[in-house]
Design an enzyme around this catalytic site. Structure first.
Site, PDB file in Angstrom:
ATOM      1  N   ARG A   1       5.666   5.986   3.056  1.00  0.00           N
ATOM      2  CA  ARG A   1       4.485   6.844   3.147  1.00  0.00           C
ATOM      3  C   ARG A   1       3.467   6.342   4.174  1.00  0.00           C
ATOM      4  O   ARG A   1       2.634   7.093   4.666  1.00  0.00           O
ATOM      5  CB  ARG A   1       3.827   6.953   1.761  1.00  0.00           C
ATOM      6  CG  ARG A   1       2.698   7.967   1.696  1.00  0.00           C
ATOM      7  CD  ARG A   1       2.138   8.041   0.296  1.00  0.00           C
ATOM      8  NE  ARG A   1       3.000   8.817  -0.581  1.00  0.00           N
ATOM      9  CZ  ARG A   1       3.008   8.708  -1.900  1.00  0.00           C
ATOM     10  NH1 ARG A   1       2.238   7.823  -2.500  1.00  0.00           N
ATOM     11  NH2 ARG A   1       3.814   9.453  -2.619  1.00  0.00           N
TER      12      ARG A   1
ATOM     13  N   ILE B   1       0.866  -1.191   0.000  1.00  0.00           N
ATOM     14  CA  ILE B   1       0.000   0.000   0.000  1.00  0.00           C
ATOM     15  C   ILE B   1       0.892   1.227   0.000  1.00  0.00           C
ATOM     16  O   ILE B   1       1.779   1.348   0.851  1.00  0.00           O
ATOM     17  CB  ILE B   1      -0.901   0.055   1.256  1.00  0.00           C
ATOM     18  CG1 ILE B   1      -1.668  -1.255   1.465  1.00  0.00           C
ATOM     19  CG2 ILE B   1      -1.878   1.229   1.169  1.00  0.00           C
ATOM     20  CD1 ILE B   1      -2.392  -1.327   2.800  1.00  0.00           C
ATOM     21  N   HIS B   2       0.668   2.135  -0.939  1.00  0.00           N
ATOM     22  CA  HIS B   2       1.467   3.359  -0.918  1.00  0.00           C
ATOM     23  C   HIS B   2       0.749   4.585  -1.457  1.00  0.00           C
ATOM     24  O   HIS B   2       1.202   5.704  -1.242  1.00  0.00           O
ATOM     25  CB  HIS B   2       2.761   3.159  -1.715  1.00  0.00           C
ATOM     26  CG  HIS B   2       2.570   3.277  -3.206  1.00  0.00           C
ATOM     27  ND1 HIS B   2       1.998   2.280  -3.956  1.00  0.00           N
ATOM     28  CD2 HIS B   2       2.864   4.280  -4.071  1.00  0.00           C
ATOM     29  CE1 HIS B   2       1.966   2.654  -5.220  1.00  0.00           C
ATOM     30  NE2 HIS B   2       2.484   3.860  -5.317  1.00  0.00           N
ATOM     31  N   ARG B   3      -0.371   4.429  -2.146  1.00  0.00           N
ATOM     32  CA  ARG B   3      -1.004   5.588  -2.786  1.00  0.00           C
ATOM     33  C   ARG B   3      -1.677   6.502  -1.755  1.00  0.00           C
ATOM     34  O   ARG B   3      -2.245   6.026  -0.770  1.00  0.00           O
ATOM     35  CB  ARG B   3      -2.019   5.145  -3.825  1.00  0.00           C
ATOM     36  CG  ARG B   3      -1.352   4.492  -5.034  1.00  0.00           C
ATOM     37  CD  ARG B   3      -2.298   4.327  -6.202  1.00  0.00           C
ATOM     38  NE  ARG B   3      -1.605   3.719  -7.314  1.00  0.00           N
ATOM     39  CZ  ARG B   3      -0.890   4.386  -8.222  1.00  0.00           C
ATOM     40  NH1 ARG B   3      -0.802   5.696  -8.148  1.00  0.00           N
ATOM     41  NH2 ARG B   3      -0.274   3.746  -9.198  1.00  0.00           N
TER      42      ARG B   3
END
Length: 360
Positions: free
Chosen positions: A237, A204-206
């Site tokens: 992030r 997960i990074h967005r």
């Protein structure tokens, strides 16, 4: 005469794409790598150069993180200074990051031809900074190197046909080239105590998933119900959002969740190749899952890689915990896997196009 190609990269996906392109380019050209420093953590940058034997950057601008406008502006100024000094004959940019649009803008204003690798992708979600970057880059680039027929067709609908070329996907090149090396060098599956096809891989990074603790929590709630262990290489992030008290509580209760630091490409290929299923909001990981024949659950409401969905290997769930949980338990590919991404020689085809432009 030796022509110089300036390659502009700055983020993890671009390092992967650059590896096969550098091998092809350097047979015929002098390549100069400009690293913007958009990703600067060792596990997000340095390890990729080491694992994949990517040539050392000639320039590292060390831009780092920051608001989009500030970051892009600093990149634009830094890249422009290098291009004025070095006067390359051609500039290559990759994908859809701020490094991409900054590099394209700097080059086109100096009247240096620009090639865009991974052109023609569209999510049709203009709230994504990546969508704006890729649309703008396609509009100003001189040559559009498309990974799929679908990308070519989307450019055609936008009136861009003359300089659009179907080359295949350089990430497919990288996967084919580095998977055997990964098999030999990476021991991460054993090190983490995992059993092949008995764990899930989560990335997960967005911002759409990491900026709102509620959205992140929804994903974790679904993951907590997984009957299999879940390996989660944590993107920088996500660190801040994971400090949220509710998120910490669910993490502490989810004993089968293995949170690890980001890994290099060779380790990532092993984690992907041995996973039962992959959950991600990354475009690159969606493709890698498809290349490796793994069911992919995409934690977004859309994808640029529509071929993977049509082929039945990718399910779009967004952050809906019920959809995610159902997909974890029951989603399986429904069609025979076809090859939409070329023959593994996209980098050579891109190099041939550049040769025709500069040498002919």
């Amino acid at each position: 005469m030796t022509y110089t190609i300036a390659t502009i990269i700055g983020a993890r996906p671009q390092f992967i794409k650059e590896a096969p392109v550098a091998l092809a380019l350097r047979k015929d050209f002098k390549e100069m790598i400009i690293h913007t420093g958009q990703h600067y953590d060792r596990n997000m940058s340095r390890v990729f150069f080491e694992d994949m034997a990517i040539p050392e950057p000639d320039y590292n601008l060390n831009i780092g993180s920051g608001p989009h406008g500030e970051q892009t502006g600093r990149m634009l100024a830094g890249i422009e200074d290098v291009l004025i000094k070095e006067k390359p004959d051609y500039v290559l940019v990759y994908g859809d990051t701020n490094s991409t649009i900054a590099g394209a803008l700097a080059a086109v204003k100096l009247q240096i031809p620009v090639g865009h690798i991974e052109a023609g992708l569209r999510s049709f979600n203009r709230s994504m900074p990546e969508e704006i970057n890729r649309i703008a880059t396609d509009r100003i680039a001189d040559h559009l190197f498309c990974p799929t027929e679908h990308a070519v067709s989307l450019l055609s609908k936008e009136g861009m046909t003359k300089n659009a070329f179907l080359t295949g996907d350089v990430m497919y090149d990288a996967c084919l080239h580095f998977l055997p090396l990964s098999d030999k060098k990476s021991d991460i599956v054993h090190t983490l105590g995992l059993t092949g096809k008995e764990y899930l891989l989560l990335t997960i990074h967005r911002p759409s998933n990491t900026d709102d603790p509620g959205t992140f929590l929804s994903i974790l709630e679904a993951v907590a119900e997984s009957p299999w262990p879940v390996v989660f290489p944590r993107h920088p992030r996500t660190k801040m959002v994971m400090e949220n008290a509710e998120i910490q509580q669910i993490i502490s209760k989810t004993k089968h969740l293995k949170i690890i630091e980001p890994v290099g490409f060779l380790d990532m290929l092993q984690l992907e190749n041995h996973a039962l299923k992959i959950l991600t909001d990354s475009g690159g990981v969606q493709k890698e899952a498809f290349f490796l024949g793994k069911p992919c659950i995409t934690l977004r409401t859309e994808t640029e890689w529509v071929e993977t969905v049509k082929a039945g290997y990718n399910m779009i769930t967004g952050a809906d915990p019920e959809k995610i949980s159902r997909a974890i338990r029951s989603f399986e590919p429904s069609h025979e896997r076809k090859n939409f991404y070329g023959d593994g020689h996209a980098a050579e085809k891109i190099t041939e196009h550049i040769k025709k432009v500069l040498i002919s």
